[in-house]
Motif scaffolding. Structure first.
Motif, PDB file in Angstrom:
ATOM      1  N   ALA A   1       4.345   9.278  -1.359  1.00  0.00           N
ATOM      2  CA  ALA A   1       4.115  10.338  -0.373  1.00  0.00           C
ATOM      3  C   ALA A   1       3.150   9.830   0.693  1.00  0.00           C
ATOM      4  O   ALA A   1       2.090   9.280   0.374  1.00  0.00           O
ATOM      5  N   GLY A   2       3.557   9.939   1.948  1.00  0.00           N
ATOM      6  CA  GLY A   2       2.739   9.465   3.055  1.00  0.00           C
ATOM      7  C   GLY A   2       2.776   7.966   3.267  1.00  0.00           C
ATOM      8  O   GLY A   2       2.137   7.447   4.196  1.00  0.00           O
ATOM      9  N   GLY A   3       3.543   7.242   2.438  1.00  0.00           N
ATOM     10  CA  GLY A   3       3.595   5.790   2.550  1.00  0.00           C
ATOM     11  C   GLY A   3       4.331   5.324   3.791  1.00  0.00           C
ATOM     12  O   GLY A   3       5.271   5.974   4.260  1.00  0.00           O
ATOM     13  N   GLN A   4       3.923   4.170   4.309  1.00  0.00           N
ATOM     14  CA  GLN A   4       4.547   3.579   5.482  1.00  0.00           C
ATOM     15  C   GLN A   4       5.072   2.186   5.142  1.00  0.00           C
ATOM     16  O   GLN A   4       4.496   1.474   4.315  1.00  0.00           O
TER      17      GLN A   4
ATOM     18  N   VAL B   1      19.036   7.112   3.104  1.00  0.00           N
ATOM     19  CA  VAL B   1      17.999   7.769   2.313  1.00  0.00           C
ATOM     20  C   VAL B   1      18.653   8.410   1.096  1.00  0.00           C
ATOM     21  O   VAL B   1      19.497   9.295   1.228  1.00  0.00           O
ATOM     22  N   TYR B   2      18.258   7.952  -0.091  1.00  0.00           N
ATOM     23  CA  TYR B   2      18.896   8.473  -1.298  1.00  0.00           C
ATOM     24  C   TYR B   2      17.982   9.372  -2.127  1.00  0.00           C
ATOM     25  O   TYR B   2      18.424   9.970  -3.111  1.00  0.00           O
ATOM     26  N   GLN B   3      16.738   9.509  -1.713  1.00  0.00           N
ATOM     27  CA  GLN B   3      15.836  10.400  -2.420  1.00  0.00           C
ATOM     28  C   GLN B   3      14.730  10.834  -1.469  1.00  0.00           C
ATOM     29  O   GLN B   3      14.192  10.029  -0.714  1.00  0.00           O
ATOM     30  N   GLY B   4      14.405  12.134  -1.511  1.00  0.00           N
ATOM     31  CA  GLY B   4      13.376  12.656  -0.622  1.00  0.00           C
ATOM     32  C   GLY B   4      13.850  12.666   0.816  1.00  0.00           C
ATOM     33  O   GLY B   4      15.037  12.755   1.115  1.00  0.00           O
ATOM     34  N   GLY B   5      12.910  12.584   1.734  1.00  0.00           N
ATOM     35  CA  GLY B   5      13.221  12.519   3.147  1.00  0.00           C
ATOM     36  C   GLY B   5      12.309  11.515   3.815  1.00  0.00           C
ATOM     37  O   GLY B   5      11.134  11.399   3.448  1.00  0.00           O
ATOM     38  N   ALA B   6      12.823  10.759   4.760  1.00  0.00           N
ATOM     39  CA  ALA B   6      12.045   9.707   5.413  1.00  0.00           C
ATOM     40  C   ALA B   6      12.013   9.935   6.918  1.00  0.00           C
ATOM     41  O   ALA B   6      12.821  10.687   7.474  1.00  0.00           O
ATOM     42  N   VAL B   7      11.087   9.262   7.556  1.00  0.00           N
ATOM     43  CA  VAL B   7      11.025   9.214   9.015  1.00  0.00           C
ATOM     44  C   VAL B   7      11.239   7.756   9.400  1.00  0.00           C
ATOM     45  O   VAL B   7      10.459   6.882   9.011  1.00  0.00           O
TER      46      VAL B   7
ATOM     47  N   ASP C   1       0.814  -1.221   0.000  1.00  0.00           N
ATOM     48  CA  ASP C   1       0.000   0.000   0.000  1.00  0.00           C
ATOM     49  C   ASP C   1       0.845   1.267   0.000  1.00  0.00           C
ATOM     50  O   ASP C   1       0.473   2.258  -0.610  1.00  0.00           O
ATOM     51  N   GLY C   2       2.002   1.224   0.676  1.00  0.00           N
ATOM     52  CA  GLY C   2       2.802   2.431   0.821  1.00  0.00           C
ATOM     53  C   GLY C   2       3.840   2.654  -0.258  1.00  0.00           C
ATOM     54  O   GLY C   2       4.488   3.701  -0.301  1.00  0.00           O
TER      55      GLY C   2
ATOM     56  N   ARG D   1      12.740  -5.360  14.108  1.00  0.00           N
ATOM     57  CA  ARG D   1      11.785  -4.736  13.198  1.00  0.00           C
ATOM     58  C   ARG D   1      12.277  -3.342  12.835  1.00  0.00           C
ATOM     59  O   ARG D   1      12.845  -2.633  13.679  1.00  0.00           O
ATOM     60  N   VAL D   2      12.078  -2.945  11.579  1.00  0.00           N
ATOM     61  CA  VAL D   2      12.401  -1.595  11.125  1.00  0.00           C
ATOM     62  C   VAL D   2      11.142  -0.967  10.559  1.00  0.00           C
ATOM     63  O   VAL D   2      10.406  -1.600   9.792  1.00  0.00           O
ATOM     64  N   GLU D   3      10.902   0.289  10.951  1.00  0.00           N
ATOM     65  CA  GLU D   3       9.746   1.037  10.458  1.00  0.00           C
ATOM     66  C   GLU D   3      10.227   2.329   9.812  1.00  0.00           C
ATOM     67  O   GLU D   3      11.135   2.987  10.319  1.00  0.00           O
ATOM     68  N   ALA D   4       9.606   2.681   8.678  1.00  0.00           N
ATOM     69  CA  ALA D   4       9.949   3.927   7.990  1.00  0.00           C
ATOM     70  C   ALA D   4       8.688   4.483   7.332  1.00  0.00           C
ATOM     71  O   ALA D   4       7.726   3.756   7.071  1.00  0.00           O
ATOM     72  N   ALA D   5       8.721   5.781   7.059  1.00  0.00           N
ATOM     73  CA  ALA D   5       7.590   6.429   6.405  1.00  0.00           C
ATOM     74  C   ALA D   5       8.105   7.610   5.595  1.00  0.00           C
ATOM     75  O   ALA D   5       9.155   8.182   5.896  1.00  0.00           O
ATOM     76  N   ALA D   6       7.360   7.946   4.561  1.00  0.00           N
ATOM     77  CA  ALA D   6       7.649   9.150   3.788  1.00  0.00           C
ATOM     78  C   ALA D   6       6.770  10.289   4.292  1.00  0.00           C
ATOM     79  O   ALA D   6       5.695  10.063   4.851  1.00  0.00           O
ATOM     80  N   GLY D   7       7.229  11.517   4.066  1.00  0.00           N
ATOM     81  CA  GLY D   7       6.436  12.686   4.416  1.00  0.00           C
ATOM     82  C   GLY D   7       5.508  13.068   3.276  1.00  0.00           C
ATOM     83  O   GLY D   7       4.849  12.212   2.677  1.00  0.00           O
ATOM     84  N   ASP D   8       5.472  14.360   2.956  1.00  0.00           N
ATOM     85  CA  ASP D   8       4.564  14.852   1.919  1.00  0.00           C
ATOM     86  C   ASP D   8       5.067  14.553   0.507  1.00  0.00           C
ATOM     87  O   ASP D   8       4.333  14.737  -0.462  1.00  0.00           O
ATOM     88  N   GLU D   9       6.313  14.121   0.387  1.00  0.00           N
ATOM     89  CA  GLU D   9       6.900  13.779  -0.904  1.00  0.00           C
ATOM     90  C   GLU D   9       7.347  12.317  -0.882  1.00  0.00           C
ATOM     91  O   GLU D   9       7.603  11.758   0.180  1.00  0.00           O
ATOM     92  N   PRO D  10       7.457  11.686  -2.048  1.00  0.00           N
ATOM     93  CA  PRO D  10       7.984  10.317  -2.079  1.00  0.00           C
ATOM     94  C   PRO D  10       9.392  10.253  -1.504  1.00  0.00           C
ATOM     95  O   PRO D  10      10.129  11.248  -1.498  1.00  0.00           O
ATOM     96  N   ALA D  11       9.771   9.091  -1.011  1.00  0.00           N
ATOM     97  CA  ALA D  11      11.098   8.893  -0.417  1.00  0.00           C
ATOM     98  C   ALA D  11      11.618   7.518  -0.828  1.00  0.00           C
ATOM     99  O   ALA D  11      10.843   6.571  -1.016  1.00  0.00           O
ATOM    100  N   SER D  12      12.943   7.417  -0.971  1.00  0.00           N
ATOM    101  CA  SER D  12      13.579   6.140  -1.306  1.00  0.00           C
ATOM    102  C   SER D  12      14.772   5.927  -0.394  1.00  0.00           C
ATOM    103  O   SER D  12      15.503   6.878  -0.080  1.00  0.00           O
ATOM    104  N   LEU D  13      14.994   4.689   0.001  1.00  0.00           N
ATOM    105  CA  LEU D  13      16.113   4.359   0.877  1.00  0.00           C
ATOM    106  C   LEU D  13      16.545   2.926   0.642  1.00  0.00           C
ATOM    107  O   LEU D  13      15.778   2.098   0.151  1.00  0.00           O
ATOM    108  N   ILE D  14      17.812   2.656   0.969  1.00  0.00           N
ATOM    109  CA  ILE D  14      18.260   1.268   1.032  1.00  0.00           C
ATOM    110  C   ILE D  14      18.338   0.877   2.506  1.00  0.00           C
ATOM    111  O   ILE D  14      18.802   1.658   3.344  1.00  0.00           O
TER     112      ILE D  14
END
Length: 275
Positions: free
Chosen positions: A182-185, A200-206, A148-149, A225-238
């Motif tokens: 954007a907003g994905g978890q 984080v290689y694109q956008g910004g993540a939480v 979904d995210g 367990r690892v949890e991450a989310a994007a803010g108002d813009e898409p985000a990419s990370l390894i």
């Protein structure tokens, strides 16, 4: 399950390698010398040909593994054992240098974006002198799992029951490319006891509630367990994790062993053509 918290944030430092390729060194710099078993993480990203065109001419390796993951561009690999391969957008090369190899990675383009990562992963003492080997993974061989995210490209380890194509690595790695809307978890299990990081290689993540900007490495603490989310813009990370070796590390340039005597032997073997 226990969510891993961010225990440190690191920004890459400008560096150059090979014949002058400009890059950002994220692990293996003055802030983080290593994160066992990870010895180095570089991001190379430029659409200026002068930053990458000279490439990485012939150079040796012994005692560890190099992992190249391409996001954009084309690089050609050659080695002194007659192997050759193409690194292109979405492809992966997991090279186990073992007892020694001499190889090159040279651009197959004269303009356009060159973007990707190279990760160095240590080998345990018992495997440092194993025969060299490659796992060359084409883009279409890397499974993508939509949720979904966003979506996840599974390079090594598992996500949502889907296994990545990289196999038989002694440190039992997890390597995921996570791309969030954007907003994905996003959440995934990570083996307890593995050392882990997210870059984080694109956008910004939480990540675990902590903002992580583009170009920042989040060192992750204990948990499963690892949890991450994007803010108002898409985000990419390894997201990368592996078993620590907890062994002595002696390193000099392209050689990583367990003692200085083994480093001296590596230089002698290279000079005498035994790689």
């Amino acid at each position: 399950m226990t969510t891993r918290q961010v225990t440190g944030l690191v920004r890459g430092q400008a560096a150059s390698d090979g014949a002058g390729v400009k890059l950002s060194r994220v692990i293996g710099n003055s802030q983080v010398s290593m994160l066992d078993p990870f010895l180095m993480l570089d991001e190379f990203r430029s659409d200026e040909a002068g930053d990458y065109i000279a490439g990485f001419p012939d150079h040796p390796h012994r005692g560890f593994e190099t992992v190249t993951y391409m996001l954009a561009g084309r690089m050609r690999h050659h080695d002194n054992q007659g192997n050759s391969g193409l690194l292109e957008a979405g492809s992966v090369q997991w090279m186990t240098a073992g007892r020694g190899i001499v190889h090159s990675e040279m651009p197959e383009q004269e303009d356009g974006l060159m973007w990707g990562f190279q990760l160095w992963v240590n080998l345990p003492a018992r495997d440092k002198m194993m025969p060299p080997r490659y796992q060359d993974i084409r883009p279409e061989q890397v499974p993508e799992v939509a949720f979904d995210g966003g979506k996840v490209r599974v390079i090594a380890g598992e996500f949502a029951g889907v296994a990545g194509p990289v196999e038989g690595i002694v440190t039992a790695p997890l390597y995921l490319d996570v791309r969030l809307h954007a907003g994905g978890q996003f959440a995934t299990a990570v083996p307890e006891g593995h050392h882990a990081f997210a870059y984080v290689y694109q956008g910004g993540a939480v990540i675990a509630g902590k903002p992580v900007a583009r170009g920042q490495l989040a060192i992750l603490g204990d948990g499963d367990r690892v949890e991450a989310a994007a803010g108002d813009e898409p985000a990419s990370l390894i997201l990368v994790a592996a078993q620590p070796l907890r062994e002595p590390v002696a390193r000099y340039g392209p050689f990583v062993m367990n003692s200085q005597a083994e480093i001296y032997q590596a230089f002698a073997d290279f000079r005498e053509g035994r790689f």
